[in-house]
Design a protein around this motif. Structure first.
Motif, PDB file in Angstrom:
ATOM      1  N   LEU A 395       4.177  13.696   1.388  1.00 21.00           N
ATOM      2  CA  LEU A 395       4.178  12.660   0.348  1.00 21.00           C
ATOM      3  C   LEU A 395       5.395  11.748   0.478  1.00 21.00           C
ATOM      4  O   LEU A 395       5.272  10.522   0.452  1.00 21.00           O
ATOM      5  CB  LEU A 395       4.164  13.318  -1.028  1.00 21.00           C
ATOM      6  N   TYR A 396       6.575  12.355   0.661  1.00 24.71           N
ATOM      7  CA  TYR A 396       7.791  11.547   0.709  1.00 24.71           C
ATOM      8  C   TYR A 396       7.789  10.626   1.923  1.00 24.71           C
ATOM      9  O   TYR A 396       8.192   9.461   1.830  1.00 24.71           O
ATOM     10  CB  TYR A 396       9.034  12.439   0.704  1.00 24.71           C
ATOM     11  N   VAL A 397       7.343  11.151   3.058  1.00 29.89           N
ATOM     12  CA  VAL A 397       7.296  10.311   4.252  1.00 29.89           C
ATOM     13  C   VAL A 397       6.349   9.135   4.027  1.00 29.89           C
ATOM     14  O   VAL A 397       6.673   7.980   4.314  1.00 29.89           O
ATOM     15  CB  VAL A 397       6.869  11.149   5.476  1.00 29.89           C
ATOM     16  N   LEU A 398       5.173   9.453   3.463  1.00 26.82           N
ATOM     17  CA  LEU A 398       4.198   8.380   3.234  1.00 26.82           C
ATOM     18  C   LEU A 398       4.748   7.369   2.241  1.00 26.82           C
ATOM     19  O   LEU A 398       4.569   6.164   2.401  1.00 26.82           O
ATOM     20  CB  LEU A 398       2.885   8.975   2.726  1.00 26.82           C
ATOM     21  N   GLN A 399       5.436   7.892   1.225  1.00 23.51           N
ATOM     22  CA  GLN A 399       6.043   7.002   0.232  1.00 23.51           C
ATOM     23  C   GLN A 399       7.010   6.030   0.908  1.00 23.51           C
ATOM     24  O   GLN A 399       6.974   4.828   0.644  1.00 23.51           O
ATOM     25  CB  GLN A 399       6.812   7.854  -0.769  1.00 23.51           C
ATOM     26  N   SER A 400       7.860   6.574   1.779  1.00 26.11           N
ATOM     27  CA  SER A 400       8.849   5.703   2.417  1.00 26.11           C
ATOM     28  C   SER A 400       8.155   4.652   3.269  1.00 26.11           C
ATOM     29  O   SER A 400       8.604   3.516   3.364  1.00 26.11           O
ATOM     30  CB  SER A 400       9.819   6.534   3.259  1.00 26.11           C
ATOM     31  N   LEU A 401       7.016   5.027   3.873  1.00 29.05           N
ATOM     32  CA  LEU A 401       6.269   4.044   4.665  1.00 29.05           C
ATOM     33  C   LEU A 401       5.701   2.955   3.779  1.00 29.05           C
ATOM     34  O   LEU A 401       5.791   1.765   4.083  1.00 29.05           O
ATOM     35  CB  LEU A 401       5.122   4.735   5.404  1.00 29.05           C
ATOM     36  N   VAL A 402       5.101   3.385   2.650  1.00 32.45           N
ATOM     37  CA  VAL A 402       4.435   2.410   1.789  1.00 32.45           C
ATOM     38  C   VAL A 402       5.453   1.465   1.160  1.00 32.45           C
ATOM     39  O   VAL A 402       5.221   0.266   1.073  1.00 32.45           O
ATOM     40  CB  VAL A 402       3.616   3.150   0.708  1.00 32.45           C
ATOM     41  N   TYR A 403       6.605   2.020   0.768  1.00 29.38           N
ATOM     42  CA  TYR A 403       7.643   1.170   0.177  1.00 29.38           C
ATOM     43  C   TYR A 403       8.032   0.043   1.116  1.00 29.38           C
ATOM     44  O   TYR A 403       8.356  -1.058   0.700  1.00 29.38           O
ATOM     45  CB  TYR A 403       8.905   1.992  -0.131  1.00 29.38           C
ATOM     46  N   ASP A 404       8.020   0.357   2.420  1.00 32.19           N
ATOM     47  CA  ASP A 404       8.507  -0.631   3.363  1.00 32.19           C
ATOM     48  C   ASP A 404       7.372  -1.440   3.982  1.00 32.19           C
ATOM     49  O   ASP A 404       7.586  -2.195   4.916  1.00 32.19           O
ATOM     50  CB  ASP A 404       9.324   0.065   4.453  1.00 32.19           C
ATOM     51  N   GLY A 405       6.159  -1.241   3.472  1.00 31.47           N
ATOM     52  CA  GLY A 405       5.065  -2.087   3.902  1.00 31.47           C
ATOM     53  C   GLY A 405       4.334  -1.637   5.153  1.00 31.47           C
ATOM     54  O   GLY A 405       3.622  -2.412   5.771  1.00 31.47           O
ATOM     55  N   TRP A 406       4.471  -0.383   5.552  1.00 32.98           N
ATOM     56  CA  TRP A 406       3.744   0.109   6.728  1.00 32.98           C
ATOM     57  C   TRP A 406       2.439   0.759   6.280  1.00 32.98           C
ATOM     58  O   TRP A 406       2.166   1.922   6.576  1.00 32.98           O
ATOM     59  CB  TRP A 406       4.580   1.121   7.494  1.00 32.98           C
ATOM     60  N   LEU A 407       1.633  -0.016   5.579  1.00 28.24           N
ATOM     61  CA  LEU A 407       0.473   0.569   4.922  1.00 28.24           C
ATOM     62  C   LEU A 407      -0.532   1.139   5.915  1.00 28.24           C
ATOM     63  O   LEU A 407      -1.018   2.263   5.757  1.00 28.24           O
ATOM     64  CB  LEU A 407      -0.190  -0.500   4.057  1.00 28.24           C
ATOM     65  N   SER A 408      -0.835   0.367   6.973  1.00 29.34           N
ATOM     66  CA  SER A 408      -1.884   0.828   7.886  1.00 29.34           C
ATOM     67  C   SER A 408      -1.462   2.106   8.605  1.00 29.34           C
ATOM     68  O   SER A 408      -2.281   2.998   8.829  1.00 29.34           O
ATOM     69  CB  SER A 408      -2.226  -0.275   8.884  1.00 29.34           C
ATOM     70  N   VAL A 409      -0.176   2.186   8.948  1.00 26.69           N
ATOM     71  CA  VAL A 409       0.301   3.406   9.615  1.00 26.69           C
ATOM     72  C   VAL A 409       0.170   4.596   8.665  1.00 26.69           C
ATOM     73  O   VAL A 409      -0.254   5.688   9.061  1.00 26.69           O
ATOM     74  CB  VAL A 409       1.769   3.238  10.052  1.00 26.69           C
ATOM     75  N   ALA A 410       0.493   4.364   7.374  1.00 24.16           N
ATOM     76  CA  ALA A 410       0.386   5.440   6.396  1.00 24.16           C
ATOM     77  C   ALA A 410      -1.054   5.911   6.272  1.00 24.16           C
ATOM     78  O   ALA A 410      -1.328   7.116   6.224  1.00 24.16           O
ATOM     79  CB  ALA A 410       0.913   4.970   5.038  1.00 24.16           C
ATOM     80  N   VAL A 411      -1.981   4.958   6.229  1.00 21.70           N
ATOM     81  CA  VAL A 411      -3.395   5.335   6.107  1.00 21.70           C
ATOM     82  C   VAL A 411      -3.815   6.165   7.311  1.00 21.70           C
ATOM     83  O   VAL A 411      -4.474   7.206   7.178  1.00 21.70           O
ATOM     84  CB  VAL A 411      -4.277   4.081   5.972  1.00 21.70           C
ATOM     85  N   LEU A 412      -3.411   5.724   8.496  1.00 18.63           N
ATOM     86  CA  LEU A 412      -3.769   6.481   9.695  1.00 18.63           C
ATOM     87  C   LEU A 412      -3.210   7.906   9.621  1.00 18.63           C
ATOM     88  O   LEU A 412      -3.905   8.876   9.942  1.00 18.63           O
ATOM     89  CB  LEU A 412      -3.222   5.775  10.933  1.00 18.63           C
TER      90      LEU A 412
END
Lengths: 478, 648
Positions: A395-412
């Motif tokens: 969750l925390y890793v995904l959160q850090s991705l989403v905060y910084d706008g790496w949405l597609s990488v998070a979804v993958l």
């Protein structure tokens, strides 16, 4: 003279560890059971003492020694503490396994301590040369450990592969470092950073050097496509050694990545982000997909490790403080889970057989319910199911991705976690819903079993109280 | 204070865990000792907290114990809000729970699931305390679901009985409907206020009263009305209000102590408590209050009617519980929150007493529950009889008994309410008094008076229940009589302080307050209204029908066939739900399952995807050839890729 004294005092944990490792090595000259026991006790004592020394050196802020080569800060302190604790746990797991096979000697402990020393050096290194020194010290010990059981063909093959590939990777890292030195005129991380910040060096040459450095890092982590050694070494090495390789070196790789990328090459953020993105995407995808086809559990865990590495790198990817903290959190949790998982495998094996096929776990819930329960918790945690701390790590890793706008990488990453859930849950299915092929009795050692129980409970307890560890990680990387 | 609260909550949990996990090794006595100790500790410490808060109103506080997680700026916390409302509920919950624990020793004496039972009821106490002591909506929801879970487990406690399984499934499903609304309500709170913390939400409530929220494209409703109605849907299911009441009568399949603890005194009042707790929100929606008023009045009247035709002793008490919950809801609708809590308070004692008395009868008759087979137990079970009589008098609102004060106050409050629907509600709750008196004394007469139809067979060997059963009866009888005396401070005084909020134009309680001149005059005043006389009429009719002229009952049954059947089938709610929702849903489910799930999702998506992944997996793993030069080559390729993406 006075300044040298102060320097040595600051590096006291490393100095002590070096002395302790040498003593243990000397004990290895004597054969026999007593010397082995002595080496074991001394090693544990050395690890605990080092941890205490690390803890007692106040590192509230950054302080340098040896002319800026050696850095003591909260991050270094955290990595050293985690490394000492991890290695101590690993030794407690590994001893009964190696004892049963009559293959233990003081050298094992000496190698383990030297490897730890390598990690300690890496944690505090603030200079290319020192980073490289620590890395090589760690790696050489690992090569030797993989080949520790000399008469095993698999182990020897794994060791030679590991060594050759490791040498290539080291060469690349060194090459990258030397170009960087040529361009910036400095080996010091802060010096490189300062140079990059104030003047436009030759961009093409910089990226060229960076790529080589990233390769060295990726190899140490075992990220795709520099992962080829991981499955072979995990499978080929004795399980106790696999346990060692699967846990502590990840901490070393993490701190090396932070030092190089964040401290030294922060100015090249945009460049290494792109490189890391390729590595993470490949790791998460290939790690999870290939793991499904494995029948050997150690090999399956190797690919699972690759996918987890992908997640750790995902945390580093955004280049934010929270991302680094999430990555550290993930690393620590992964080490915890990997230690537990290999711990279960170690304790289940006995003199005649290794627990290394997936089908060996069939019916485990009936034959040893407690181990099955711990293994289930660990598998759920690796899959990232709530009620286990693995959920928060992801969750925390995904959160850090989403905060910084790496949405597609998070979804993958999320989609690939679902794929990953398959092979983790298959283990649970084997344990709980299948009948055992043959009945075997587990007679584990008391200490190792206790360590394992604590290990399993921690995975659940940290779900209920994740904040203490997370806050620590945030504070360390703040 | 923080430590105190933690112990209060955790002591029953510890008891439940010990009794549940190591029930076999600590044995039966061990199980009841450990759980009773835990609950008794909770009760005593609740008294301490109660004393602190009552003596010093400033002792009310919101305590954050632990921050569980932070999600996008939203703090998810565990914490306690300690104020007069909370401590009142804590006392009621722990006291009734303690009584039920003791009583259970006798009631479940021969049951093989003894330890499991104690573990469940202690777990329930923990959950209920988490619910009432919460200081935020998330923990409220946790407690809400946890009590629902334990209720489900306990209704199906005798899981080999078909009817018990059916009943607990029903309770579970009906509560899902309510929980859905409740969860949406919490989500709406979060959307409007941006916080789940009670105090933060309440302090923003006056400012948000003008806000609107889009419930569908183009349709804007006042945000407060939407929130309150959604939250009330949750309360309707938990507190069994029409039309989500159907699960409560069936829940009587569970053991009797459970009916007393969960399905009469505590859990079913969670909805009432919740609305009272949220009074700072509900005050800003007259629409929601009107709905509450009407729903409560309907429940109070029509569920009481059903009670008249039931023959199972526990079901009669269950329908009376429904009816009384309706009264509490009416009080909420009239903004008389303090009176609702007061009725909850008195009801908890006398209804738990009635249930336990019914249980005592059931135990004595070896688990016979049909009242038509009872009779004449007065001489053989004097303690049970007299305590049941006290409970009944309290229930019907006999002047001086606790129920009188609370019920009369509700009726008066509705009288003074000026919301739409208050007129109807007033008629229904007043008429409800007659019905309550009628069915309550019907129960008493059929069970304890007269002669048993087959006297020699059933009644012959009956004796009074053991002390573990009668002592809780007596202990509960005391507050059943005297709890009403607290009406002065509780309802008309400043007891609740800031924990309940009433706007000036909802002046029912203020109106009552101005007429209140002490207990005596309240009783005298009661005789001037219709309620008391209707109560006497009800008792008299019951006496006439069931003692004086028993043939009238049969005559009435024949003459009023249609009405009797309507009541006997409980207005057909069960059949409607079974036909419409259960069968309909089942049919839709079958179609979805065979076509959507098995063909599309399982066949195409899940298995198809899995096959594809597996196929890829088998191909890709061949890359891992084992040859060192392949490996090295891959690394070089990787390096070139890394270089390439930055140069190209």
């Amino acid at each position: 003279m006075e300044s040298l004294n102060a320097d040595v005092l600051m590096a006291l944990p490393e100095v002590f560890m070096l002395a302790a490792a040498s003593v243990v090595l000397l004990i290895g000259l004597y054969t026999g059971r007593a010397s082995e026991t002595l080496a074991y006790v001394l090693s544990l004592a050395a690890l605990i003492t080092t941890a205490v020394l690390v803890y007692s050196t106040s590192a509230s802020s950054e302080s340098f020694a040896f002319g800026g080569m050696y850095l003591n800060d909260p991050l270094a302190q955290a990595i050293k503490l985690f490394a000492c604790v991890t290695v101590a746990a690993v030794l407690m797991y590994a001893r009964p396994y190696l004892q049963q096979r009559a293959r233990i000697s003081a050298e094992f402990y000496a190698l383990g301590l030297f490897a730890t020393l390598g990690t300690l050096v890496m944690a505090s290194a603030h200079n290319f040369v020192l980073i490289y020194l620590g890395l090589e010290l760690l790696s050489l010990c690992l090569y030797a450990l993989v080949a520790f059981v000399r008469d095993s063909r698999d182990a020897s093959e794994a060791a030679i592969k590991y060594f050759v590939l490791g040498a290539i990777a080291s060469g690349m890292l060194l090459y990258g470092m030397s170009i960087m030195y040529g361009l910036t005129g400095s080996l010091d991380l802060a010096g490189i950073n300062a140079y990059l910040a104030q003047s436009g060096a030759n961009r093409i040459a910089l990226v060229f050097a960076l790529a080589f450095i990233v390769v060295g890092l990726a190899f140490k982590f075992g990220a795709v496509p520099f992962h080829m050694w991981v499955p072979d070494v995990y499978q080929g090495a004795p399980t106790a050694i696999t346990l060692f390789i699967a846990t502590m070196p990840k901490l070393a790789a993490f701190v090396m990545a932070i030092r190089l990328l964040n401290y030294g090459l922060q100015e090249l953020l945009a460049d290494w982000q792109q490189m890391l993105m390729v590595l993470t995407v490949l790791s998460v995808v290939f790690g999870n997909v290939i793991a499904i086809a494995q029948t050997n559990i150690k090999r399956m865990l190797a690919y699972s490790a690759i996918s987890h590495i992908g997640f750790i790198l995902l945390g580093i990817l955004p280049g934010t403080d929270f991302g680094y903290a999430a990555a550290l959190f993930y690393t620590v949790i992964y080490v915890l889970m990997a230690a537990g998982t290999f711990g279960v495998l170690i304790l289940l094996g006995d003199r005649e057989r290794e627990m290394d096929r997936l089908v060996d776990l069939k019916g485990l819930a009936k034959t040893s319910p407690w181990f099955a329960l711990i293994m289930m918790v660990l598998m759920f945690s690796m899959a990232g199911v709530p009620l286990t701390v693995g959920f928060y790590a992801k969750l925390y890793v995904l959160q850090s991705l989403v905060y910084d706008g790496w949405l597609s990488v998070a979804v993958l990453a999320v989609v690939m976690s679902v794929v990953g859930a398959f092979y983790y849950l298959r283990v649970v299915k084997y344990m709980y819903f299948d009948e055992a092929d043959d009945v075997f009795q587990v007679q584990p050692s008391g200490l190792a079993q206790a360590v394992l129980s604590v290990n399993g409970l921690l995975v659940v307890a940290l779900f209920i109280f994740p904040n203490a560890l997370l806050n620590y990680c945030v504070q360390v990387l703040g | 204070m923080k430590i105190l609260c933690l112990i209060i909550v955790l002591a029953p949990l510890a008891g439940a865990l010990i009794a549940g996990l190591s029930g076999r090794s600590i044995g039966r006595a061990g199980a009841h000792w450990v759980t009773i100790t835990g609950v008794a500790l909770s009760f005593l410490l609740s008294l301490v907290v109660f004393k602190q808060v009552i003596l010093d109103p400033a002792a009310s506080m919101s305590i954050d114990v632990y921050r569980w997680a932070v999600l996008g700026g939203l703090n998810l916390k565990v914490g306690f809000l300690i104020d007069p409302l909370t401590v009142t509920m804590m006392l009621v919950v722990t006291f009734v729970s303690l009584m039920v624990h003791i009583y259970t020793i006798g009631y479940m004496h021969d049951d093989p699931g003894y330890q499991r039972f104690f573990a469940y009821i202690s777990l329930f106490t923990f959950s209920m305390l988490m619910l009432v002591m919460s200081n935020n909506f998330l923990q409220l929801f946790f407690g809400w679901e946890a009590v629902g879970l334990v209720s489900y487990l306990l209704i199906g406690f005798w899981y080999t009985r078909e009817s018990a399984i059916h009943a607990n499934l029903k309770a579970f499903l009906v509560n899902r409907v309510g929980d859905f609304g409740f969860l949406l309500g919490i989500a709406a709170v979060l959307a409007v206020f941006g916080s789940l913390d009670y105090l933060a939400v309440f302090s923003q409530a006056p400012g948000a009263s003008g806000q609107t929220i889009a419930i569908a494209a183009g349709i804007e409703w006042p945000a407060m009305t939407v929130i309150c109605l959604l939250l009330f849907v949750g309360a309707m299911a938990k507190s069994a209000q029409v039309p989500l009441h159907v699960w409560l009568p069936d829940s009587m399949e569970g053991p009797t102590p459970i009916s007393a603890l969960i399905h009469a005194a505590t859990m079913v009042t969670a909805g009432i408590f919740m609305v009272a707790r949220m009074s700072p929100l509900f005050e800003f929606s007259d629409v929601a209050l009107s709905v509450i008023l009407v729903i409560g009045a309907l429940t109070a009247f029509f569920m009481g009617l059903v009670g008249i035709v039931q023959n199972d002793i526990k079901r009669v008490v269950a329908y009376s519980t429904l009816s009384q919950l309706g009264y509490m809801t009416v009080a909420l609708g009239a903004s008389a929150y303090s009176i609702a809590i007061f009725h909850l308070f008195t009801h908890a004692f006398f209804k738990a007493l009635l249930f336990l008395a019914a249980g005592s009868v059931i135990v004595a008759l070896h688990h016979e529950q049909d009242m038509r087979k009872m009779g004449g137990l007065r001489e053989r079970m004097p303690v049970t009889y007299w305590t049941a009589l006290i409970g009944t008098l309290a229930l019907v609102g006999f002047p001086g008994f606790s129920g009188f004060f609370s019920k009369d106050a509700i009726i008066e409050a509705v009288h003074y309410s000026n919301l739409p629907g208050a007129g109807l509600a007033y008629i229904l709750v007043t008429a409800g008094v007659f019905i309550t008196a009628f069915y309550s004394f019907r129960l008493l007469f059929l069970t304890f008076h007269g002669e048993s139809p087959d006297r020699g067979k059933v009644v012959g060997r009956i004796t009074e229940s053991p002390a573990v059963i009668t002592v809780p009866l007596v202990l509960l009888a005391i507050p059943s009589v005297f709890a009403g005396l607290f009406i002065g401070p509780l309802v008309f005084g400043d007891y609740f302080g800031d924990s309940l909020r009433v706007l000036d134009h909802h002046g029912a309680v203020a109106e009552l307050q101005s007429h209140y001149h002490g207990l005596g005059s309240f009783i005298v005043h009661g005789f001037q209204g219709p309620a008391v006389w209707l109560m006497f009429a009800g008792i008299l009719s019951a006496w006439w029908v069931y003692r004086r002229q028993p043939t009238i009952a049969d005559l009435g049954k024949r003459k009023l066939r249609l009405l009797y059947n309507v009541l006997f089938y409980k207005y057909g709610f069960d059949e409607l739900y079974q036909g419409l929702f259960a069968t309909g849903t089942h049919r839709v489910g079958t179609v979805c399952s065979s076509f959507g799930d098995r063909m599309l999702i399982d066949g195409l998506v899940v298995n198809g995807f899995a096959r594809a992944v597996n196929w890829c997996s088998l191909r890709v793993r061949n890359v891992q050839s084992g040859y060192l030069y392949h490996y090295a080559f891959t690394m070089i390729l990787g390096l070139l890729v890394l270089l390439g993406i930055r140069y190209l």
